[in-house]
Design a protein around this motif. Structure first.
Motif, mmCIF file in Angstrom:
data_model
loop_
_atom_site.group_PDB
_atom_site.id
_atom_site.type_symbol
_atom_site.label_atom_id
_atom_site.label_comp_id
_atom_site.label_asym_id
_atom_site.label_seq_id
_atom_site.Cartn_x
_atom_site.Cartn_y
_atom_site.Cartn_z
ATOM 1 N N ILE A 24 64.865 70.780 93.910
ATOM 2 C CA ILE A 24 63.984 71.210 92.828
ATOM 3 C C ILE A 24 64.846 71.811 91.715
ATOM 4 O O ILE A 24 65.602 72.750 91.936
ATOM 5 N N CYS A 25 64.740 71.254 90.541
ATOM 6 C CA CYS A 25 65.536 71.741 89.411
ATOM 7 C C CYS A 25 64.992 73.098 88.975
ATOM 8 O O CYS A 25 63.841 73.212 88.557
ATOM 9 N N GLN A 26 65.839 74.116 89.114
ATOM 10 C CA GLN A 26 65.446 75.475 88.727
ATOM 11 C C GLN A 26 66.539 76.055 87.818
ATOM 12 O O GLN A 26 67.435 76.743 88.285
ATOM 13 N N PRO A 27 66.433 75.758 86.529
ATOM 14 C CA PRO A 27 67.476 76.201 85.596
ATOM 15 C C PRO A 27 67.612 77.727 85.527
ATOM 16 O O PRO A 27 68.707 78.240 85.309
ATOM 17 N N ASP A 28 66.518 78.456 85.699
ATOM 18 C CA ASP A 28 66.566 79.918 85.635
ATOM 19 C C ASP A 28 66.850 80.464 87.034
ATOM 20 O O ASP A 28 65.942 80.682 87.825
ATOM 21 N N THR A 29 68.121 80.674 87.327
ATOM 22 C CA THR A 29 68.507 81.124 88.669
ATOM 23 C C THR A 29 68.116 82.573 88.939
ATOM 24 O O THR A 29 68.232 83.038 90.064
ATOM 25 N N THR A 30 67.628 83.272 87.913
ATOM 26 C CA THR A 30 67.186 84.656 88.131
ATOM 27 C C THR A 30 65.713 84.723 88.525
ATOM 28 O O THR A 30 65.204 85.787 88.849
ATOM 29 N N ASN A 31 65.032 83.572 88.478
ATOM 30 C CA ASN A 31 63.607 83.546 88.778
ATOM 31 C C ASN A 31 63.276 82.295 89.597
ATOM 32 O O ASN A 31 62.533 81.431 89.154
ATOM 33 N N LEU A 32 63.850 82.211 90.798
ATOM 34 C CA LEU A 32 63.665 81.035 91.633
ATOM 35 C C LEU A 32 62.274 81.005 92.263
ATOM 36 O O LEU A 32 61.719 82.040 92.616
ATOM 37 N N ALA A 33 61.763 79.798 92.413
ATOM 38 C CA ALA A 33 60.486 79.614 93.104
ATOM 39 C C ALA A 33 60.673 79.965 94.576
ATOM 40 O O ALA A 33 61.761 79.781 95.124
ATOM 41 N N PRO A 34 59.623 80.445 95.223
ATOM 42 C CA PRO A 34 59.737 80.720 96.666
ATOM 43 C C PRO A 34 59.913 79.409 97.432
ATOM 44 O O PRO A 34 59.437 78.357 96.992
ATOM 45 N N ASN A 130 68.396 68.228 83.751
ATOM 46 C CA ASN A 130 69.232 68.236 84.953
ATOM 47 C C ASN A 130 70.543 67.495 84.673
ATOM 48 O O ASN A 130 70.526 66.349 84.213
ATOM 49 N N TYR A 131 71.660 68.142 84.971
ATOM 50 C CA TYR A 131 72.963 67.526 84.724
ATOM 51 C C TYR A 131 73.141 66.232 85.532
ATOM 52 O O TYR A 131 73.971 65.391 85.200
ATOM 53 N N ALA A 132 72.363 66.043 86.587
ATOM 54 C CA ALA A 132 72.496 64.852 87.437
ATOM 55 C C ALA A 132 72.068 63.569 86.728
ATOM 56 O O ALA A 132 72.409 62.474 87.186
ATOM 57 N N VAL A 133 71.368 63.667 85.610
ATOM 58 C CA VAL A 133 70.958 62.464 84.868
ATOM 59 C C VAL A 133 72.172 61.580 84.607
ATOM 60 O O VAL A 133 72.132 60.362 84.826
ATOM 61 N N ARG A 134 73.270 62.182 84.179
ATOM 62 C CA ARG A 134 74.481 61.407 83.866
ATOM 63 C C ARG A 134 75.055 60.734 85.112
ATOM 64 O O ARG A 134 75.512 59.599 85.065
ATOM 65 N N MET A 135 75.023 61.441 86.237
ATOM 66 C CA MET A 135 75.531 60.856 87.480
ATOM 67 C C MET A 135 74.673 59.660 87.886
ATOM 68 O O MET A 135 75.188 58.619 88.274
ATOM 69 N N TYR A 136 73.349 59.795 87.764
ATOM 70 C CA TYR A 136 72.472 58.680 88.106
ATOM 71 C C TYR A 136 72.775 57.471 87.221
ATOM 72 O O TYR A 136 72.801 56.339 87.693
ATOM 73 N N GLN A 137 73.024 57.718 85.945
ATOM 74 C CA GLN A 137 73.355 56.617 85.045
ATOM 75 C C GLN A 137 74.697 55.989 85.425
ATOM 76 O O GLN A 137 74.848 54.771 85.388
ATOM 77 N N ARG A 138 75.657 56.802 85.826
ATOM 78 C CA ARG A 138 76.972 56.272 86.220
ATOM 79 C C ARG A 138 76.879 55.364 87.443
ATOM 80 O O ARG A 138 77.657 54.429 87.573
ATOM 81 N N VAL A 139 75.936 55.627 88.354
ATOM 82 C CA VAL A 139 75.812 54.770 89.539
ATOM 83 C C VAL A 139 74.844 53.609 89.309
ATOM 84 O O VAL A 139 74.565 52.859 90.231
#
Length: 162
Positions: A24-34, A130-139
Motif C-alpha cells: 500500500i503506497c503510503q507517502p506520509d510515513t508519519t501517518n500510516l494506515a493501521p 509511487n517511485y515503482a512506476v519507473r521500474m514497472y516501465q523498465r520491465v
C-alpha cells in the motif's frame, strides 16, 4: 546483496498479509494506515484463500533465510483489473531491502513464468506518485489508463492476442 528468488511455499502464504500491507503506497510515513486496512474487501481480493485459484502464482525473495519480498498474481477484480481473463500483479519488498534490484528481479521472474504459461498479458495498478512506476516501465509495463490517483498498466507478454 545476495538473495534468492524462488516459488513461495503454501505454508508461507500467510506472509502475504505483511506484503499486501507493505504494497500500500503510503507517502506520509508519519501517518500510516493501521495494518487492519488489509481487511477491507477491496484489498482482501489480493490474498484471501491464495493458492486455491488456478491463476494464483507467487514468488518470493529470500535473504539469509528471511523472506523480504514477494510478487504474486491472481485473476481478480482488483484495482488494476482490465478484464476477466488477465492476471493482476501485486508486489512488495520490505523497506530495508528496496533499491537493491530485488523488486525488478521478482517482476522479471513472474513475467517469465507467465510467458511460459502462455498468458497474453498481465496488469497492475500503481499510485501515480509511487517511485515503482519507473521500474514497472523498465520491465515492459505501459500505462493504458488512469483512475484518479492511479495508473493502470499492462504488460503484453507476446503470447496470443490481447
Amino acid at each position: 546483496m545476495d538473495y534468492t528468488i524462488r516459488e513461495m511455499r503454501t505454508d508461507e502464504y500467510p506472509l502475504l498479509d505483511d506484503f499486501l500491507y507493505q504494497a500500500i503506497c503510503q507517502p506520509d510515513t508519519t501517518n500510516l494506515a493501521p495494518k487492519s486496512i488489509i481487511n477491507k474487501p477491496e484489498l482482501q481480493v489480493y490474498i484471501i484463500n491464495f493458492g486455491k485459484q488456478k491463476d494464483d502464482y507467487c514468488f518470493c525473495a529470500e535473504v539469509n533465510n528471511r523472506i523480504v519480498g514477494a510478487v504474486w498474481v491472481r485473476n481478480i477484480n482488483g484495482y488494476g483489473s482490465i478484464d476477466d481473463v488477465t492476471v493482476e500483479f501485486a508486489i512488495s519488498v520490505f523497506d530495508e531491502y528496496q533499491n537493491m534490484g530485488i523488486g525488478t528481479a521478482l517482476m522479471k521472474k513472474m513475467l517469465e513464468h507467465l510467458k511460459e504459461l502462455n498468458y497474453p498479458k498481465a496488469s497492475l495498478a500503481v499510485q501515480k506518485e509511487n517511485y515503482a512506476v519507473r521500474m514497472y516501465q523498465r520491465v515492459g509495463f505501459e500505462i493504458v489508463g488512469e483512475n484518479g490517483q492511479e495508473y493502470i498498466m499492462i504488460h503484453r507478454l507476446g503470447n496470443g492476442n490481447d
